[in-house]
Design an enzyme around this catalytic site. Sequence first.
Site, PDB file in Angstrom:
ATOM      1  N   ASP A 170       0.856  -1.193   0.000  1.00 15.60           N
ATOM      2  CA  ASP A 170       0.000   0.000   0.000  1.00 15.60           C
ATOM      3  C   ASP A 170       0.885   1.233   0.000  1.00 15.60           C
ATOM      4  O   ASP A 170       1.545   1.539   1.004  1.00 15.60           O
ATOM      5  CB  ASP A 170      -0.904  -0.020   1.227  1.00 15.60           C
ATOM      6  CG  ASP A 170      -2.027   1.003   1.161  1.00 15.60           C
ATOM      7  OD1 ASP A 170      -1.865   2.022   0.456  1.00 15.60           O
ATOM      8  OD2 ASP A 170      -3.069   0.786   1.812  1.00 15.60           O
ATOM      9  N   ARG A 172      -0.149   4.392  -0.580  1.00 15.57           N
ATOM     10  CA  ARG A 172      -0.946   5.611  -0.475  1.00 15.57           C
ATOM     11  C   ARG A 172      -0.446   6.536   0.634  1.00 15.57           C
ATOM     12  O   ARG A 172       0.026   6.086   1.666  1.00 15.57           O
ATOM     13  CB  ARG A 172      -2.416   5.252  -0.235  1.00 15.57           C
ATOM     14  CG  ARG A 172      -3.094   4.625  -1.434  1.00 15.57           C
ATOM     15  CD  ARG A 172      -4.512   4.168  -1.118  1.00 15.57           C
ATOM     16  NE  ARG A 172      -4.521   3.010  -0.242  1.00 15.57           N
ATOM     17  CZ  ARG A 172      -5.628   2.346   0.092  1.00 15.57           C
ATOM     18  NH1 ARG A 172      -6.798   2.744  -0.400  1.00 15.57           N
ATOM     19  NH2 ARG A 172      -5.572   1.290   0.881  1.00 15.57           N
TER      20      ARG A 172
END
Length: 255
Positions: A170, A172
């Site tokens: 991930d 983000r």
Amino acid sequence: MINSHIIQLLAPKIQTFPSGKEFIYLVGPIKLPVNLDGETRTFQWYSWLKSDKVMESGELIESLATAELAERQQSSVLVYGDFAEAQEALIRMHSICHTGDIFGSKRCDCGFQLEQSMKMIAAHGAGALFYLANHEGRGIGLFSKAMAYILQEEGLDTVDANLQLGFTDDARNYDDAIAVLRALRSAPVTLITNNPRKLAALQEAGLNVGGRVPLWGDRSAFNEKYLQTKVSRSGHLAENDGWAGADVLLPHAQA
């Protein structure tokens, strides 16, 4: 260094051809089951990338993790009601999903979550939906996501597909969205999410986070593995954890 087997799986799916003085790299086709008026229709999805130089497929794939393709997009926020002053407000940090949000793909639950969170915010009376355009594919960008989809069709789950392409599970980042939220509201907010990483990002930034509302739904044969992987490998709070359908106060919520 990308595994040679990964390159062998992806290379046949990449076409290169000129467009003026530049070149287009076309990846696909990729099966995409889409909900059209209650019926599932399977489309073939392609994504393309323009470049000013010719690259071999392996070189192109190797460059994805450092090309920062996701950073070439812009984000937005939809605000509902008296968001600044309302005593209670719901927010959703929604990562763009080109295939789910726009095409209605059933490989994920993103389109459902987008529509449902907007309905929840409107019903609540005050809130905001942050639409984070540089979060495609958990931060890897649309073209890289197309590559990841091909790997998923070869049996990899969503986590391993990203890892095999040289990304983290991930990638983000919520710093920009947090800055915008600070500018729009200082009172506590309740976050619509199943993802504890989003909760942690807001809390670690010192924001007033008063609770969580889960958001599960639209489960089907097309996204069952995807949803299971969210819980088993990405740490999402399970649908049957006893919290579904109710606000949940965070243990370290800011005052």
